[in-house]
Scaffold this active site. Structure first.
Site, mmCIF file in Angstrom:
data_model
loop_
_atom_site.group_PDB
_atom_site.id
_atom_site.type_symbol
_atom_site.label_atom_id
_atom_site.label_comp_id
_atom_site.label_asym_id
_atom_site.label_seq_id
_atom_site.Cartn_x
_atom_site.Cartn_y
_atom_site.Cartn_z
ATOM 1 C CG HIS A 1 -1.845 1.149 1.325
ATOM 2 N ND1 HIS A 1 -3.179 1.064 1.015
ATOM 3 C CD2 HIS A 1 -1.622 2.437 1.697
ATOM 4 C CE1 HIS A 1 -3.741 2.245 1.190
ATOM 5 N NE2 HIS A 1 -2.815 3.101 1.609
ATOM 6 C CD GLU A 2 1.674 3.759 3.624
ATOM 7 O OE1 GLU A 2 1.982 4.802 3.027
ATOM 8 O OE2 GLU A 2 0.587 3.618 4.227
HETATM 9 ZN ZN ZN Z 1 -2.903 5.142 2.027
#
Ligand code: ZN
Ligand code: ADP
Ligand code: MG
Length: 648
Positions: free
Chosen positions: A458-459
């Site tokens: 995600h990051e």
């Molecule tokens: Zn996010």
């Protein structure tokens, strides 16, 4: 700082009232004593049968019968036999006066109780027969004494109550009246007053307020030329931007007393108090003029009248009306300036902002970069800083923080240093404090491997998109160390404090926001709830692009529909200013903007899949990756130099 003096003067006749009080108390005590104190009683209480026996024995000279009480005198002094005393004690279930009863002292008078229930028809005859002088009256206590005993306490209470009421009415010293009195804090510039030097960054506001300072210093100069100085100045700004501080600095610069009051103190639990407090505040100000009256958080009383759903706060409205009246009726000969502060000028009653009242508004902005640096300098005066501390860098990384938040940051950095047993604060302490304030404390807990993988991708998605999209804010750091409620975070730094942003920038921002979710889709084939905030922010951004900035297909229409409704009641009566059909078109535009951004991000990340995987793997290993290392992994990014942190 400044010295705080006790409240208002005591009224002059306080002494007289005090004396009357003490007199009154003294009389009450005396009366109590005479009525209730046990008197030395020369009359020996004897049983009725003993009394009859004594009469028959001819030892009673005279009696007085009053109600059921009989008192009288003996011919010869009489002592009750010890045995009798003991028996009587036993009857009344009291211990005998002494272990070995001795004869009671001789008495010349006696007292006994007449059996009223049965009566004694023979008593008078018996008395006559033995030539006893008998005097009969109906009751023991005279009627006026009885009346006094039963009614006097009531009368006293009533009197006390009336007295309190009347003293409240005259607004003199009294217990109740202090509720209505203002409790303004009075700062007298004696000790170390706050001056403009203590306020950093707010240069525009300071120069506007300088005029008020000059007026308070030299009112004659302004009068001579016939100028009318604005008496009511409203400081407007976000919380913590230093409005209260500025107001005190004005007083400090001008060297005049400063009466300050939080508007919420006008309205407390006692109805009717607010208006009288307003009156009192202005009366006090006139007494000590030249002075500054400062009403903090003006919106607490100054809200638009008639707003709000259902409940109408009469008390608040009366207070506001009184305030308006005082502002109007203010004698221009008094050198008084009224400052007020609010962070909600939009909710203020328009009557307050009319010329002649708060007709001048001074906007106190969030500090810019030099301003932040100056504020950091002020608040690190007392803190021991290490040689590596670069306040300019801290200022650059703290865009959007208010003066109060920066003050807090300095203190937090000092706390971090102290906790780690350092004698001076280091730059790293500032970064740690910054992260802590923005996101909360770092959690040491390890999350499970699958969860870590989701967060890492995600990051990485946010970071890769930001790194490779022209116009996006520079990434300074990406981490999967959970902090506060965030499981991970990508820190971006815009080039400068932006006031005006381009469509290209906004689209890049949308892409970066969607990057996290899209990376999960591509790399993991599944999606998580972790994108909730990203999606909310992206949606709200897209909606603003359409409804405010004319960036949707609907064209150059601006709608006042706003997520942040300042005061629901008022807005609700106004309603929405566009039709359902328009609303549907707006929704369509918002959807389209988001879908387009999503598509762009998808194709980018699919193309850059290998970089995404490398970064995610690095994150899983290292937990935090900063800009130099990102450059090694992702290649050079043609992005502006860092300036500001933003979380995604
Ligand atoms: Zn996010
Ligand atoms: P406001 O009234 O606008 O909410 P305050 O005046 O109460 O904010 O500010 C709170 C604290 O923040 C101040 O006491 C001061 O320590 C700090 N502060 C805020 N703005 C500034 C500034 N411009 N310069 C220095 N300190 C500031
Ligand atoms: Mg304040």
């Amino acid at each position: 700082m400044a010295q705080q003096q006790p409240g208002p003067k005591r009224p002059r006749n306080q002494g007289a009232w005090g004396f009357l009080w003490w007199m009154f108390l003294g009389v009450l005590l005396l009366w109590n004593y005479f009525v209730f104190a046990p008197h030395a009683n020369p009359q020996e209480p004897i049983p009725y049968s003993v009394f009859l026996a004594q009469v028959r024995a001819g030892n009673v000279s005279a009696v007085r019968i009053a109600g059921d009480q009989i008192t009288g005198t003996f011919v010869k002094p009489y002592a009750e036999p010890a045995a009798l005393v003991a028996r009587i004690s036993a009857l009344s279930q009291q211990p005998a006066p002494s272990p070995k009863p001795t004869a009671a002292p001789k008495a010349t008078a006696f007292q006994t109780t007449f059996p009223t229930t049965q009566g004694d028809p023979h008593l008078i005859a018996l008395l006559e027969q033995h030539h006893v002088i008998a005097d009969v009256s109906s009751t023991t206590t005279p009627w006026f004494v009885q009346l006094l005993v039963t009614w006097l306490p009531m009368l006293l209470f009533l009197g006390l109550f009336l007295w309190l009421l009347s003293s409240l009415g005259r607004n003199q010293s009294g217990v109740m009246s202090s509720f209505g009195r203002i409790r303004a804090k009075r700062y007298v510039p004696l000790m170390k007053p706050v001056t403009f030097d203590d306020v950093a960054g707010a240069d525009a506001a300071k120069s506007e307020l300088q005029e008020e300072v000059d007026f308070l210093r030299e009112p004659k100069k302004y009068r001579a030329i016939g100028a009318r100085i604005p008496r009511g100045v409203l400081l407007v700004g976000a919380p913590g931007t230093g409005k209260t501080l500025l107001a005190r600095a004005v007083a400090g610069e001008a060297g005049v007393p400063f009466l300050s009051l939080n508007a919420s103190e006008f309205v407390e639990m006692f109805v009717g108090v607010g208006a009288s407090r307003v009156r009192d505040l202005f009366r006090q100000a006139r007494e000590i003029a030249p002075a500054i009256v400062f009403i903090d958080e003006l919106d607490a009383v100054g809200r638009r009248r008639g707003a709000g759903v259902g409940t109408v706060n009469d008390e608040r409205e009366q207070t506001l009306n009184q305030l308006l009246a005082e502002l109007d009726g203010f004698d221009p000969r008094y050198d008084i300036i009224i400052l007020a502060a609010t962070n909600r000028p939009d909710v203020l009653d328009p009557a307050l902002l009319r010329p002649g009242r708060f007709d001048r508004q001074v906007v106190v902005d969030l500090p810019d970069r030099p301003g932040r640096e100056a504020i950091l300098q002020i608040h690190t005066r007392e803190i021991t800083l290490g040689p590596d501390v670069d306040l300019a860098a801290v200022a650059a990384a703290t865009i959007g923080l208010s003066g109060a938040e920066l003050a807090n940051l300095c203190n937090e950095a000092a706390l971090v240093a102290a906790r780690n047993n350092r004698t001076a604060v280091t730059q790293a302490d500032f970064w740690e404090a910054n992260d802590k304030i923005r996101l909360g404390a770092a959690h040491p807990r390890l999350i499970d491997p699958q969860e870590r993988k989701v967060v890492a991708y995600h990051e990485s998605g946010h970071t890769v998109v930001a790194w490779l999209t022209p116009g996006a804010d520079a990434v300074q750091k990406v981490t999967i160390v959970p902090r506060g409620r965030a499981l991970g975070q990508t820190e971006q730094i815009p080039a400068e404090d932006r006031h005006n942003v381009s469509r290209g920038y906004l689209e890049a921002r949308l892409a970066v926001l969607l990057g996290g979710r899209t990376a999960e889709e591509i790399a993991l084939g599944d999606i998580s709830t972790g994108a909730e905030n990203d999606l909310m922010e992206a949606t709200s951004l897209a909606r603003r692009m359409v409804t405010r900035w004319g960036m949707g297909e609907i064209g150059l229409l601006a709608f006042h529909a706003d997520e942040q409704q300042p005061f629901l009641g008022y807005e609700m009566t106004q309603g929405r200013d566009y039709s359902e059909a328009t609303a549907a078109r707006i929704d369509g535009d918002v959807e389209r903007l988001l879908a387009q951004a999503h598509e762009r991000v998808r194709s980018l990340l699919t193309k850059e899949r290998s970089r995404l995987d490398t970064l995610a793997a690095t994150l899983l290993r290292e937990e935090t990756v900063d800009a130099p290392e990102l450059e090694r992994i992702l290649g050079a990014a043609t992005l502006p130099k860092p300036d500001v942190v933003q979380e995604v």
